[in-house]
Design a protein around this motif. Structure first.
Motif, mmCIF file in Angstrom:
data_model
loop_
_atom_site.group_PDB
_atom_site.id
_atom_site.type_symbol
_atom_site.label_atom_id
_atom_site.label_comp_id
_atom_site.label_asym_id
_atom_site.label_seq_id
_atom_site.Cartn_x
_atom_site.Cartn_y
_atom_site.Cartn_z
ATOM 1 N N PRO A 395 0.801 -1.238 0.000
ATOM 2 C CA PRO A 395 0.000 0.000 0.000
ATOM 3 C C PRO A 395 0.828 1.279 0.000
ATOM 4 O O PRO A 395 0.327 2.332 -0.355
ATOM 5 C CB PRO A 395 -0.839 -0.119 1.285
ATOM 6 N N LYS A 396 2.092 1.217 0.410
ATOM 7 C CA LYS A 396 2.918 2.425 0.482
ATOM 8 C C LYS A 396 3.526 2.797 -0.876
ATOM 9 O O LYS A 396 4.160 3.835 -1.014
ATOM 10 C CB LYS A 396 4.032 2.252 1.512
ATOM 11 N N VAL A 397 3.372 1.925 -1.865
ATOM 12 C CA VAL A 397 3.942 2.181 -3.188
ATOM 13 C C VAL A 397 2.948 2.994 -4.013
ATOM 14 O O VAL A 397 1.778 2.635 -4.103
ATOM 15 C CB VAL A 397 4.285 0.859 -3.917
ATOM 16 N N HIS A 398 3.417 4.097 -4.603
ATOM 17 C CA HIS A 398 2.594 4.940 -5.479
ATOM 18 C C HIS A 398 3.000 4.680 -6.924
ATOM 19 O O HIS A 398 4.170 4.838 -7.286
ATOM 20 C CB HIS A 398 2.794 6.410 -5.126
ATOM 21 N N ILE A 408 6.430 3.675 -16.683
ATOM 22 C CA ILE A 408 5.585 3.725 -15.488
ATOM 23 C C ILE A 408 6.504 4.083 -14.326
ATOM 24 O O ILE A 408 7.557 3.468 -14.144
ATOM 25 C CB ILE A 408 4.886 2.370 -15.231
ATOM 26 N N THR A 409 6.100 5.095 -13.507
ATOM 27 C CA THR A 409 6.920 5.549 -12.380
ATOM 28 C C THR A 409 6.391 4.936 -11.088
ATOM 29 O O THR A 409 5.184 4.964 -10.832
ATOM 30 C CB THR A 409 6.882 7.084 -12.278
ATOM 31 N N LEU A 410 7.333 4.382 -10.255
ATOM 32 C CA LEU A 410 6.983 3.796 -8.957
ATOM 33 C C LEU A 410 7.706 4.571 -7.864
ATOM 34 O O LEU A 410 8.891 4.898 -8.005
ATOM 35 C CB LEU A 410 7.395 2.322 -8.876
ATOM 36 N N ASP A 416 9.592 -2.393 -1.072
ATOM 37 C CA ASP A 416 8.278 -2.532 -1.723
ATOM 38 C C ASP A 416 8.350 -2.135 -3.191
ATOM 39 O O ASP A 416 7.718 -2.757 -4.047
ATOM 40 C CB ASP A 416 7.239 -1.666 -1.005
ATOM 41 N N VAL A 417 9.113 -1.072 -3.487
ATOM 42 C CA VAL A 417 9.235 -0.610 -4.884
ATOM 43 C C VAL A 417 9.886 -1.696 -5.737
ATOM 44 O O VAL A 417 9.452 -1.976 -6.858
ATOM 45 C CB VAL A 417 10.049 0.703 -4.953
ATOM 46 N N GLN A 421 8.090 -3.431 -8.799
ATOM 47 C CA GLN A 421 8.732 -3.303 -10.111
ATOM 48 C C GLN A 421 8.835 -4.659 -10.791
ATOM 49 O O GLN A 421 8.548 -4.786 -11.987
ATOM 50 C CB GLN A 421 10.122 -2.675 -9.935
ATOM 51 N N GLU A 422 9.213 -5.680 -10.013
ATOM 52 C CA GLU A 422 9.313 -7.029 -10.573
ATOM 53 C C GLU A 422 7.956 -7.499 -11.107
ATOM 54 O O GLU A 422 7.872 -8.063 -12.208
ATOM 55 C CB GLU A 422 9.810 -8.003 -9.493
ATOM 56 N N GLN A 423 6.896 -7.274 -10.309
ATOM 57 C CA GLN A 423 5.551 -7.723 -10.731
ATOM 58 C C GLN A 423 5.110 -7.009 -11.995
ATOM 59 O O GLN A 423 4.560 -7.632 -12.915
ATOM 60 C CB GLN A 423 4.542 -7.472 -9.598
ATOM 61 N N ILE A 424 5.329 -5.690 -12.051
ATOM 62 C CA ILE A 424 4.883 -4.921 -13.229
ATOM 63 C C ILE A 424 5.693 -5.322 -14.457
ATOM 64 O O ILE A 424 5.140 -5.463 -15.557
ATOM 65 C CB ILE A 424 4.968 -3.401 -12.947
ATOM 66 N N GLU A 425 7.003 -5.526 -14.299
ATOM 67 C CA GLU A 425 7.841 -5.954 -15.433
ATOM 68 C C GLU A 425 7.379 -7.302 -15.961
ATOM 69 O O GLU A 425 7.348 -7.541 -17.176
ATOM 70 C CB GLU A 425 9.309 -6.014 -15.007
#
Length: 1252
Positions: A395-398, A408-410, A416-417, A421-425
């Motif tokens: 939840p703390k990741v924007h 896409i910016t994280l 957490d980032v 990042q791994e999941q989005i990639e």
């Protein structure tokens, strides 16, 4: 074996918070303890002891610990007294009316409070105000301001204290004004004056003055001091989370204002009592000096992007560092480019603070993932579902998507980032491997056709190929369409869209000209007709223009052949509409419209059906006399002939034809029909009908009463002759208010000008735009002469003079009542003359008139006539028994209104007499005499009329006598047995006759056994009413004869076993026979042993009863040919068997001697077949039943079959009323034991909680 409910530490604390110590115990659930009833104290916990509450206020005091709030009334009542000397309105004669009453009514409407006024013996005014507190206070303020004389006073207080009198947002001032019912005016800030002005009653001013001085005195005790403290040391003084400054404020009672970090101010402001303020200043100064000596600073570089992580949400991270280390962290402003962060604190603590600053700065990181922008919405998912899975885990990741960018910016905590990042990639990699997109170019004019109606086409393609299609909006005028999704689906969707576009390029578009007035008809109600056309030509797209565009072009688009077919079909439809939309207007005198409509619309309905036309009549309250007929031309002509024949039959309507050359028709009609309309109005409203333009006919038809038709014919011929010889026209202008004066009473003045000059003068109609224009038509010399005369009259009217006349003040009210209606009528009739009467209350008799000289003179004459009428006015009494008043008034008072208009009199009816006391028998009244006592309780003189019978008529003597019409009574013999039918249901029949014939009809009571019905009313109406009553009697006698014929009875003998078959399922067979033969069929009652059970009674016309009997006997004959056999079937399968077709199967009722016996009835061959079928079913179902029964032996019996112990109800132990209880039972009558809510009670040993 018993089980124990284990309480955890958390649940134990939770339970303990709501229970007293004696109630905290572990509950065992064995059967023996469960059956024990609870004690009285367990079931009804005692109220808390007052002493216990005082000793330990923190502990909850049992289940009754919540304080009981007193119930306050929402409506209050206050009484205000206004002394005589302070009353604004002192007129004793107008109490309860006049200005004072109006003001009270306005106050009630504005505030919602209820006011009641009363006069005290000292003539002071007492006002009782009821309502909600706020409404009562507002009403009180209004009462004082508007009903009480106002005084004013000033009070001087220091200028700096004024703001404390006003309060926040002016609330204190408003409250003070409401409380004291005064108006307080405080000088503006830029005004040097320190005087506050108070307006109100003497008592209110004193209260307000006292309150203002009290506020000022309080402020005199207070002081304000400012202390200069370097901005860098403010955090130390405020303390972590402002705790230190809050503590000082609480202890000293001083208000301390430290400027926020964003404001570049160094002074700290102290406000409060002088002594406490000095203490607070000393403590702050001490902290400041200590920190100044002990603290040192270090500067470190932190990336600008990481500053927000050091600050934290709402500055929480800075406060956290200050709390843990006592070190203040200074961050440069966001608009500054500096990256230097300064740490200020004691040297030994700076190292720890520096570590925390770097930890906060590095706790968050920013990263980006490369992803094509067209994939962004697939990564987000439908309604953000895919992205929500990531954000829920972290939840703390924007996560931020930027439109048009391929990344896409994280932002968030480093760990957490990285995980996000791994999941989005992984998602991007997966989508790239299985998704594709393509862009195709299709002309934007075809886009809406690709989308289809309500998106039907494009949604079908999306669903079929599982793709996303993005079509640019019309405003962009772009041809590029983007398809995204599964590679195979994308190619298929691309192929289909290109095929559709190619087909559209080969389609034909055709514009069809259809008058806009037909568009709605072609579309049909709710689009029904256009839907039929579209179903007939599914490949053709039909577009109607927007109604606001006023366009006649309907666009058809589709394959060439289909468009041609659709065009021909729609052209034929339009041709039919044109043929059926021919319209003609028929002028019919207004009084004959109801005859054309007929009773219940019978006549007009018949004409519509037979002529196949649409006939529209004007509204009843409309001035129009024109009936519009629409349909085919021949049908419209036929309908017009029928309507005109009805008018001709009803009245002495003459019709003449005048031959006038067609070339003169337009000139005779005049601009917008003004000339012909003036002739029709002048000749009593005759109808003049000109032939259709272009027909070549010279015949003009004039229709109306004979004398008026002849007059119109002469005028029309004379006008035509003038037009043929030499016609001249002149327009002159005059104010619309002069027109009536120029025309004169009954058209006298304008007729005089016409007769003397021979010219025709036309005034504008009400619907004409130019109301100033007057047209003169005729020979040039006649027109010039008429013009001179009219201009002279207009010039006289333009010369405004002022005159006066004397009118007795007692007549003034007649002219000014009803908002000056009489004066308005005089102004309208006499060229807008202004009449001014003196103000009410003055005794002047001088009335001023201002206007044109002739108008003023005429108005004076008219006012004098009115005064003569008023002085000659008499009042006569007309004694008519009260029971006849209704007939005198007429329906909704129409008859009495007509009399007042015709005779110019005022008629007043008496109040209805109260009903006589219950239990007393009223004496028989004859001719309005009442042998009882009068209203005043004295003996009435013999023959004197009662007050409730006297109708008062006021006006000139001769007019009053003409208006005093006394009703006459006649008697009609009517058979007694018809009386109830004449009266009708709830009196509807007799009421309708009374309304129709405008009379009163009295039917004698049934116990009198009299056949005489009395009709009372005006002599003119009696004959019509008598004829109507006798006609009704004939109808009722005919109905009686018909009833006698319908009451013929016939009895049929039928075996009771066939009765159900004759009745049929839900009475279907017998109902069919009843309806078909119009008879009533009665079967014998099974429960009545006295009736023969085989007799069926048929009632109706003799012929019909015989036909019904034959139908029943025919059914019986068919039933007698049937056979009946019994089949033994196991009763357990009865519920599963359905009867075979063509037979009747009867199963035994519960409790029958043989539960297995089933009876099958029908034709022999059908019965045999049915029995074989049923036996087969039995064998099949019985196997299932046996299996089910065997299975039930091993199943637990249902709960409802278990034996239940009898309920003992609610039982408690150790109750006060039991002999074993040591406690005394509560006293039910004691207010201490059972206090009422909201009331204060004297403290005793067991009070109901602490006092509020």
């Amino acid at each position: 074996m018993s089980s124990v409910a284990v309480l955890t530490q958390e649940s134990f604390a939770e339970h303990r918070s709501g229970l007293i110590p004696q109630q905290i115990r572990v509950a065992t659930l064995n059967s023996e303890e469960e059956s024990d009833p609870p004690t009285y104290k367990d079931a009804f916990p005692p109220l808390p002891e007052k002493a216990a509450c005082l000793e330990n206020p923190q502990e909850p005091a049992g289940a009754w610990s919540n304080k009981i709030r007193p119930i306050k009334a929402s409506v209050i009542t206050q009484v205000f007294h206004v002394p005589l000397e302070e009353r604004k309105y002192k007129d004793m004669n107008q109490f309860g009316e006049g200005e004072q009453a109006k003001i009270c009514l306005e106050i009630m409407q504005r505030t919602g409070a209820h006011l009641e006024l009363s006069l005290a013996k000292d003539q002071g005014l007492s006002i009782m105000v009821s309502g909600k507190l706020d409404a009562v206070m507002k009403a009180r303020k209004d009462i004082v301001a508007r009903l009480q004389t106002q005084a004013s006073a000033t009070v001087a207080i220091p200028k700096e204290h004024h703001r404390f009198v006003i309060g926040k947002n002016g609330e204190k001032l408003q409250d003070l004004e409401l409380k004291t019912a005064t108006k307080i005016q405080i000088p503006r800030p830029d005004d040097a004056s320190n005087q506050i002005r108070i307006t109100g009653t003497k008592e209110g001013i004193e209260k307000a003055r006292h309150e203002v001085l009290l506020i000022s005195a309080e402020q005199d005790k207070r002081a304000v001091e400012r202390l200069e403290v370097e901005k860098a040391f403010h955090p130390f003084i405020a303390g972590p989370y402002n705790r230190l400054v809050s503590e000082i404020m609480q202890e000293t009672g001083t208000r301390i204002n430290i400027p926020p970090p964003s404001v570049n101010r160094t002074e700290i402001v102290f406000t409060g009592e002088k002594e406490q303020l000095a203490q607070a200043v000393a403590r702050i100064r001490k902290i400041y000096e200590e920190k100044k000596k002990k603290t040192t600073t270090i500067a470190v570089e932190v990336k600008k992007s990481q500053h927000k992580y050091v600050i934290g949400p709402k500055g929480n991270s800075l406060q956290e560092i200050l709390e843990r280390t006592g070190v203040s962290v200074e961050i440069p402003p966001s608009d500054s480019a500096s990256e230097t962060v300064i740490l200020r604190g004691e040297p030994e603590k700076l190292g720890q603070a520096l570590t925390e600053v770097y930890a906060k700065a590095n706790s968050f990181t920013v990263s980006s993932v490369s992803a094509p922008s067209w994939l962004h919405r697939f990564i987000i998912g439908k309604k953000g579902q895919n992205l929500a899975k990531i954000t829920q885990q972290m939840p703390k990741v924007h996560v931020e998507f930027t439109e048009g960018e391929d990344r896409i910016t994280l932002e968030g905590p480093t760990e957490d980032v990285s995980a996000a990042q791994e999941q989005i990639e992984a998602m991007v990699k997966d989508l790239v491997s299985r998704m594709d997109y393509v862009e195709i170019s299709i002309d934007h004019k075809f886009h809406r056709h690709l989308i289809g109606k309500s998106g039907a086409n494009i949604n079908r393609i999306k669903d079929q190929y599982k793709v996303s299609v993005r079509i640019p909006p019309d405003s962009e005028r772009s041809s590029l369409i983007r398809i995204e999704g599964d590679p195979q689906g994308v190619q298929q969707a691309k192929r289909e869209l290109l095929e559709l576009a190619s087909r559209m390029e080969n389609e034909r578009t055709k514009d069809l000209i259809i008058e806009q007035r037909f568009h709605r008809t072609i579309i049909g109600q709710k689009g029904e007709r256009i839907r039929e056309i579209r179903d007939k030509f599914p490949e053709v797209i039909i577009n109607f223009p927007d109604p606001a565009q006023k366009s006649d072009i309907v666009q058809l688009r589709g394959p060439k052949n289909e468009v041609e077919k659709c065009t021909k079909y729609m052209q034929k439809m339009v041709a039919d509409l044109v043929e059926n939309s021919y319209s003609i207007s028929v002028p019919i005198f207004k009084q004959f419209h109801k005859n054309i409509i007929g009773k219940g619309g019978a006549n007009i309905k018949k004409i519509r059906e037979e002529s196949n036309t649409k006939i529209d009549l004007p509204a009843e309250n409309s001035n129009s006399e024109t009936i519009v007929i629409t349909g085919k031309r021949a049908n419209c002509e036929a309908a017009r002939s029928r309507i005109l024949s009805i008018q001709k039959d009803l009245a002495n309507i003459a019709e003449v034809e005048v031959a006038i050359p067609a070339r003169l028709h337009n000139a005779l009609i005049g601009t917008k029909g003004r000339l012909i309309r003036s002739i029709m109005e002048e000749c009593g409203g005759v109808h003049i009908h000109f032939p259709v333009e272009g027909s070549g006919s010279d015949t003009v038809v004039i229709r109306g009463p004979s004398s008026d038709v002849e007059k119109a014919r002469k005028q029309l011929l004379h006008l035509a002759e003038e037009k043929q010889t030499k016609s001249f026209t002149v327009d002159i202008r005059a104010k619309p208010e002069y027109h009536k004066f120029l025309i004169g009473k009954g058209g006298g003045k304008i007729r005089k000008v016409r007769d003397s000059t021979g010219a025709r003068i036309i005034f504008p109609a009400a619907e004409d735009k130019d109301q100033d224009l007057i047209t003169i038509i005729g020979r040039e010399d006649a027109v010039r002469e008429a013009q001179r005369e009219l201009e002279a009259l207009i010039q006289n009217l333009d010369n405004v003079v002022e005159d006066f006349m004397l009118v007795d003040p007692r007549h003034h009210r007649h002219f000014v009542i009803r908002r000056g209606q009489v004066l308005r009528e005089i102004a309208e009739e006499y060229g807008g003359v202004m009449v001014s009467f003196p103000r009410s209350g003055t005794q002047s008799d001088r009335v001023t008139l201002k206007g044109a000289k002739d108008c003023v003179e005429a108005a004076k004459k008219r006012i004098q006539e009115i005064i003569e009428d008023l002085e000659a006015q008499v009042t006569i009494e007309c004694a008519i028994p009260q029971k006849f008043h209704r007939s005198v008034m007429g329906p909704k008072g129409s008859r009495i209104q007509q009399i007042t208009r015709d005779h110019n009199v005022q008629i007043k009816f008496p109040d209805r007499e109260e009903n006589p006391a219950h239990g007393t028998e009223p004496a028989v009244q004859e001719n309005g005499d009442d042998p009882g006592e009068g209203r005043d309780g004295k003996e009435a003189e013999p023959g004197s009329p009662r007050r409730c019978d006297i109708i008062t008529i006021s006006g000139r003597k001769e007019k009053c006598e003409a208006a005093a019409l006394v009703p006459v009574t006649i008697e009609v013999e009517v058979p007694l047995d018809l009386h109830r039918y004449i009266i009708g249901q709830k009196g509807s029949g007799i009421r309708r006759m009374m309304d129709e014939f405008e009379v009163n009809i009295h039917v004698p009571a049934p116990e009198l056994q009299s056949g005489v019905i009395a009709i009372t009313g005006l002599a003119a109406n009696l004959d019509r009413a008598k004829a109507g009553l006798l006609e009704r009697v004939k109808e009722l006698q005919a109905e009686q004869e018909d009833r006698a014929l319908r009451s013929f009875k016939l009895s049929v003998t039928v075996d009771p076993k066939y009765h159900p078959k004759i009745i049929g399922r839900k009475g279907a067979v017998i109902t069919q026979i009843r309806l078909e033969h119009d008879v009533n069929i009665q079967f014998p009652d099974k429960d009545d042993g006295s009736q023969p059970q085989d007799h069926i009674t048929i009632t109706g016309y003799e012929k019909n009863t015989e036909a019904a009997r034959d139908a029943i006997l025919k059914i019986v004959g068919e039933l007698e040919q049937m056979v009946s056999e019994d089949v033994p079937l196991d009763h357990r399968v009865h519920a599963r068997i359905i009867g075979a077709r063509g037979v009747d199967i009867r199963f035994p009722q519960s409790g029958a001697p043989d539960p297995n016996c089933v009876t099958v009835t029908g034709l022999p061959e059908n019965v045999e077949e049915a029995i074989d079928h049923i036996l087969n079913l039995e064998e099949e179902y019985l196997a299932d039943v046996v299996d089910t029964e065997a299975l039930q032996l091993y199943m637990k019996p249902p709960a409802h079959e278990e034996a239940k112990a009898p309920s003992r109800g609610f039982v408690v132990r150790d109750a006060p009323w039991t002999a074993s209880s040591s406690e005394k039972a509560p006293d039910m009558s004691s207010s201490e034991e059972f206090p009422s809510f909201g009331a204060q009670v004297a403290p005793k040993t067991l009070p109901w909680g602490p006092k509020r």
